[in-house]
Design a protein around this motif. Sequence first.
Motif, mmCIF file in Angstrom:
data_model
loop_
_atom_site.group_PDB
_atom_site.id
_atom_site.type_symbol
_atom_site.label_atom_id
_atom_site.label_comp_id
_atom_site.label_asym_id
_atom_site.label_seq_id
_atom_site.Cartn_x
_atom_site.Cartn_y
_atom_site.Cartn_z
ATOM 1 N N GLY A 54 -17.003 17.067 -10.827
ATOM 2 C CA GLY A 54 -18.129 17.570 -10.099
ATOM 3 C C GLY A 54 -18.555 16.603 -8.897
ATOM 4 N N SER A 55 -17.744 15.444 -8.107
ATOM 5 C CA SER A 55 -17.927 14.581 -7.362
ATOM 6 C C SER A 55 -17.801 15.851 -6.218
ATOM 7 C CB SER A 55 -17.544 13.223 -7.019
ATOM 8 O OG SER A 55 -16.139 13.422 -7.130
ATOM 9 N N PHE A 56 -16.930 16.419 -6.596
ATOM 10 C CA PHE A 56 -15.864 17.315 -5.177
ATOM 11 C C PHE A 56 -16.929 18.189 -5.270
ATOM 12 C CE2 PHE A 56 -13.053 20.839 -4.350
ATOM 13 C CZ PHE A 56 -12.699 20.194 -3.085
ATOM 14 N N PHE A 57 -17.314 18.922 -6.089
ATOM 15 C CA PHE A 57 -18.226 20.254 -5.906
ATOM 16 C C PHE A 57 -19.049 19.610 -5.494
ATOM 17 C CE2 PHE A 57 -14.764 22.610 -9.252
ATOM 18 C CZ PHE A 57 -15.220 23.447 -8.265
ATOM 19 N N GLY A 58 -20.014 18.919 -5.822
ATOM 20 C CA GLY A 58 -21.590 18.455 -5.154
ATOM 21 C C GLY A 58 -21.371 18.480 -3.982
ATOM 22 N N PHE A 59 -20.256 17.421 -3.752
ATOM 23 C CA PHE A 59 -19.360 17.065 -1.900
ATOM 24 C C PHE A 59 -19.366 18.144 -1.567
ATOM 25 C CE2 PHE A 59 -16.783 15.600 1.564
ATOM 26 C CZ PHE A 59 -17.633 14.879 2.731
ATOM 27 N N GLN A 60 -18.500 18.870 -1.899
ATOM 28 C CA GLN A 60 -18.401 20.038 -1.346
ATOM 29 C C GLN A 60 -19.716 20.966 -0.912
ATOM 30 O OE1 GLN A 60 -16.353 24.303 -2.594
ATOM 31 N NE2 GLN A 60 -14.274 23.032 -1.500
ATOM 32 N N LEU A 61 -20.545 21.738 -0.945
ATOM 33 C CA LEU A 61 -21.398 22.255 -1.377
ATOM 34 C C LEU A 61 -22.145 21.190 0.134
ATOM 35 C CD1 LEU A 61 -23.934 23.725 -2.438
ATOM 36 C CD2 LEU A 61 -24.596 22.520 -3.647
ATOM 37 N N MET A 62 -22.494 20.423 -0.113
ATOM 38 C CA MET A 62 -23.748 19.682 0.602
ATOM 39 C C MET A 62 -23.356 19.686 1.866
ATOM 40 S SD MET A 62 -26.421 19.125 -1.202
ATOM 41 C CE MET A 62 -26.828 18.758 0.310
ATOM 42 N N VAL A 63 -21.585 19.292 2.196
ATOM 43 C CA VAL A 63 -21.155 19.854 3.367
ATOM 44 C C VAL A 63 -21.339 21.065 4.190
ATOM 45 C CG1 VAL A 63 -18.942 19.244 4.497
ATOM 46 C CG2 VAL A 63 -19.231 18.073 2.832
ATOM 47 N N THR A 64 -21.022 21.927 2.350
ATOM 48 C CA THR A 64 -21.256 23.647 3.153
ATOM 49 C C THR A 64 -22.612 23.130 3.771
ATOM 50 O OG1 THR A 64 -19.424 24.453 2.181
ATOM 51 C CG2 THR A 64 -20.788 25.861 2.640
ATOM 52 N N GLY A 69 -40.664 16.750 3.852
ATOM 53 C CA GLY A 69 -40.668 18.022 4.266
ATOM 54 C C GLY A 69 -39.941 17.867 5.560
ATOM 55 N N THR A 70 -40.152 17.233 6.416
ATOM 56 C CA THR A 70 -40.079 16.885 7.295
ATOM 57 C C THR A 70 -38.681 16.279 7.650
ATOM 58 O OG1 THR A 70 -41.319 14.763 8.118
ATOM 59 C CG2 THR A 70 -41.795 16.786 8.408
ATOM 60 N N ALA A 71 -37.719 15.597 6.909
ATOM 61 C CA ALA A 71 -37.025 14.635 6.899
ATOM 62 C C ALA A 71 -35.386 15.232 6.095
ATOM 63 C CB ALA A 71 -36.968 13.751 6.201
ATOM 64 N N GLU A 72 -34.949 16.518 7.165
ATOM 65 C CA GLU A 72 -34.421 17.597 5.864
ATOM 66 C C GLU A 72 -32.942 16.507 6.021
ATOM 67 O OE1 GLU A 72 -32.253 21.901 6.722
ATOM 68 O OE2 GLU A 72 -33.512 20.863 8.276
ATOM 69 N N LEU A 73 -32.643 15.814 7.169
ATOM 70 C CA LEU A 73 -31.211 15.087 7.344
ATOM 71 C C LEU A 73 -30.820 14.143 6.256
ATOM 72 C CD1 LEU A 73 -28.727 14.766 8.525
ATOM 73 C CD2 LEU A 73 -29.847 13.364 10.316
ATOM 74 N N SER A 74 -33.008 13.588 6.045
ATOM 75 C CA SER A 74 -32.767 12.011 4.873
ATOM 76 C C SER A 74 -32.438 12.646 3.355
ATOM 77 C CB SER A 74 -34.198 11.435 5.233
ATOM 78 O OG SER A 74 -34.321 11.177 6.188
ATOM 79 N N ALA A 75 -32.773 13.826 3.125
ATOM 80 C CA ALA A 75 -32.410 14.714 1.973
ATOM 81 C C ALA A 75 -31.015 15.082 1.469
ATOM 82 C CB ALA A 75 -33.336 16.034 2.226
ATOM 83 N N PHE A 76 -30.550 15.255 3.347
ATOM 84 C CA PHE A 76 -29.127 15.206 3.256
ATOM 85 C C PHE A 76 -28.014 14.147 2.503
ATOM 86 C CE2 PHE A 76 -29.401 19.768 5.189
ATOM 87 C CZ PHE A 76 -28.234 19.886 4.510
ATOM 88 N N ARG A 77 -28.540 13.162 3.156
ATOM 89 C CA ARG A 77 -28.291 12.054 2.949
ATOM 90 C C ARG A 77 -28.238 11.647 1.292
ATOM 91 N NH1 ARG A 77 -30.070 9.316 8.651
ATOM 92 N NH2 ARG A 77 -28.535 9.791 9.629
ATOM 93 N N ALA A 78 -29.640 11.891 1.162
ATOM 94 C CA ALA A 78 -29.651 11.186 -0.350
ATOM 95 C C ALA A 78 -28.706 11.994 -1.540
ATOM 96 C CB ALA A 78 -31.737 11.482 -0.653
ATOM 97 N N ALA A 79 -28.723 13.224 -1.242
ATOM 98 C CA ALA A 79 -28.087 14.083 -2.361
ATOM 99 C C ALA A 79 -26.355 13.606 -1.624
ATOM 100 C CB ALA A 79 -27.789 15.604 -1.634
ATOM 101 N N LEU A 80 -26.555 13.300 -0.809
ATOM 102 C CA LEU A 80 -24.623 12.512 -0.826
ATOM 103 C C LEU A 80 -24.669 11.686 -1.703
ATOM 104 C CD1 LEU A 80 -24.092 13.667 3.055
ATOM 105 C CD2 LEU A 80 -23.045 14.764 0.680
ATOM 106 N N VAL A 81 -25.196 10.463 -1.904
ATOM 107 C CA VAL A 81 -24.990 9.479 -2.633
ATOM 108 C C VAL A 81 -24.781 10.127 -3.664
ATOM 109 C CG1 VAL A 81 -26.753 6.983 -4.233
ATOM 110 C CG2 VAL A 81 -26.954 8.716 -1.818
ATOM 111 N N VAL A 82 -25.588 11.111 -5.024
ATOM 112 C CA VAL A 82 -24.478 11.443 -6.291
ATOM 113 C C VAL A 82 -23.278 11.382 -6.493
ATOM 114 C CG1 VAL A 82 -24.635 13.625 -7.423
ATOM 115 C CG2 VAL A 82 -26.640 13.301 -6.389
ATOM 116 N N PRO A 83 -22.013 11.969 -5.190
ATOM 117 C CA PRO A 83 -20.744 12.168 -5.379
ATOM 118 C C PRO A 83 -20.542 10.925 -5.364
ATOM 119 C CG PRO A 83 -21.395 14.317 -3.522
ATOM 120 C CD PRO A 83 -22.972 13.043 -4.161
ATOM 121 N N VAL A 84 -20.681 9.574 -4.760
ATOM 122 C CA VAL A 84 -20.009 8.476 -4.367
ATOM 123 C C VAL A 84 -21.268 7.670 -6.054
ATOM 124 C CG1 VAL A 84 -20.648 6.335 -3.570
ATOM 125 C CG2 VAL A 84 -21.517 8.374 -2.089
ATOM 126 N N VAL A 85 -21.642 7.918 -6.940
ATOM 127 C CA VAL A 85 -22.300 7.513 -7.644
ATOM 128 C C VAL A 85 -21.101 8.009 -8.844
ATOM 129 C CG1 VAL A 85 -24.162 7.526 -9.754
ATOM 130 C CG2 VAL A 85 -24.674 7.086 -7.158
#
Length: 505
Positions: free
Chosen positions: A292-302, A438-454
Amino acid sequence: MPSASAAPAPVPALSARSWALLLVLCGTIFLEGIDIAMLAVAIPSIRADLDLSTGTAAWVMSAYILGYAGFTLLGGRAADLLGRRRMFLIWLTVFLVFSGLGGFATEGWMLLVARFVTGVSAAFMTPAAMSIITTSYEEGPQRNRALLVFAGTAAGGFSLGVVIGGLLTQLGWRWVFFAPVLLAGALLIAALRLLPRTGAAAEVPDKPERGFDLPGAAAAAGAMILLAAGVVRLEHGLSGWPLTAGAFAAGLLLVYLFVAVERRSAAPLVRLAIFRRAAMVRADLGAMLFVGSFFGFQLMVTLYLQELRGWSPLETSFALMLMALDAILAPTLTPVLVNRFGNMRVVLGGFVAAIAAYGLFLPIGPDWSFAMMTPTLLLTSVAFTLAYGPLAIAATDGVAPEEQGLASGLLYTAAQFGSALGISAVTAVYGLASTTDGTAELSAFRAALVVPVVMVVLGLAVTATGLRRRKPGGPQSPDVLDSTRRPAASAPAPAPAVDVATSGD
């Protein structure tokens, strides 16, 4: 008694025919891996060409997961009861046919049907392939090597599928469906000649009960589909919570019904006592969180590379090629490490590498160079190399031959739920963060990337519970995850491996 510093026993060599059989089975899991990854790259092109809505495009991806997760448990048990060779050949053929039909689709519903049936066929085909390995190769280093090559090929399929998908999408998205047909056809021809005629495990003399638990099968399939649908719907966030909660509630109700049916069945689909094997349960949970962490991370990187940086699918594919190094490392390096250190330590090393990989990517910037991303991509490849194959060994180690299909089905059910959970969780967090600001797109990416770490931190905690020492002079616990223990010098020689060329039906 051998000295504690004695070198690990060499891994027994495989015959040419054993390697040929393994190559066919690995081809199948590679096919399953690239099929998932290629479609992820091609979805934007498919959506534009067929004028699909966002919801329909998302369900094209989810339909495969629902079919796969919903029927993997049933598929694994069917291999035990109806014959592994038979199930493998039938469902490889179904996979071939419906993958081709998907390439001819002109409407969204055609793709949905094709992807769902393709997922169902993978749910029967993949556990059959893995159980053929676990019943055709001698338990211990030889089987471990075969499983590590098999798992490494699967990991390579996930990673290389992104690259191959980018290349094929340049030719036309329909080739993402047609290319697997060519590979599946070649595998089917080879499998007809090489697959051992092992027959159904239920025909073993000490297992006189013969039958198929239809009520249990229906309850299991319904429960898995509904729970998988609930997981997939997590990406809709709070807006779709009634349907999401309803899917989970109905799925849990069917789980209760399934357990009640299995307790009363003379020939249950799933012998519930198998869940007393703590090592197997740990391995399945670990696989769920790791995949799950791998697929979530791969999606966000893509998404980061294509949507935020404006890279083309082909450029993204080549950038992610570093993650495909596990296709080389897993069959060559991992067997040596497992034979030397044991499953548990190698698995833990994989989780630690994954934590480092995803953690390094958390401070991602708007203009990171490829060189800055390289450590994360390389560590991701190392993590998959170390963790995925040994988890597969642990999930089937010590399980009776007549339940190897079931154990394989449980593993792949966990992995599919993990992939759905990882993708849905990162999507939900990304959507929530984007809505909040809505203006902080990069912040949204960073927030989503916490999920694979957890997820990998939780996976490390789960699998680490299996690291314990045996008492001096005491017997080895059957629940210890390390399945590469060597017998003492005075122990009798292990039973010979099944001859994959002459196994009877």
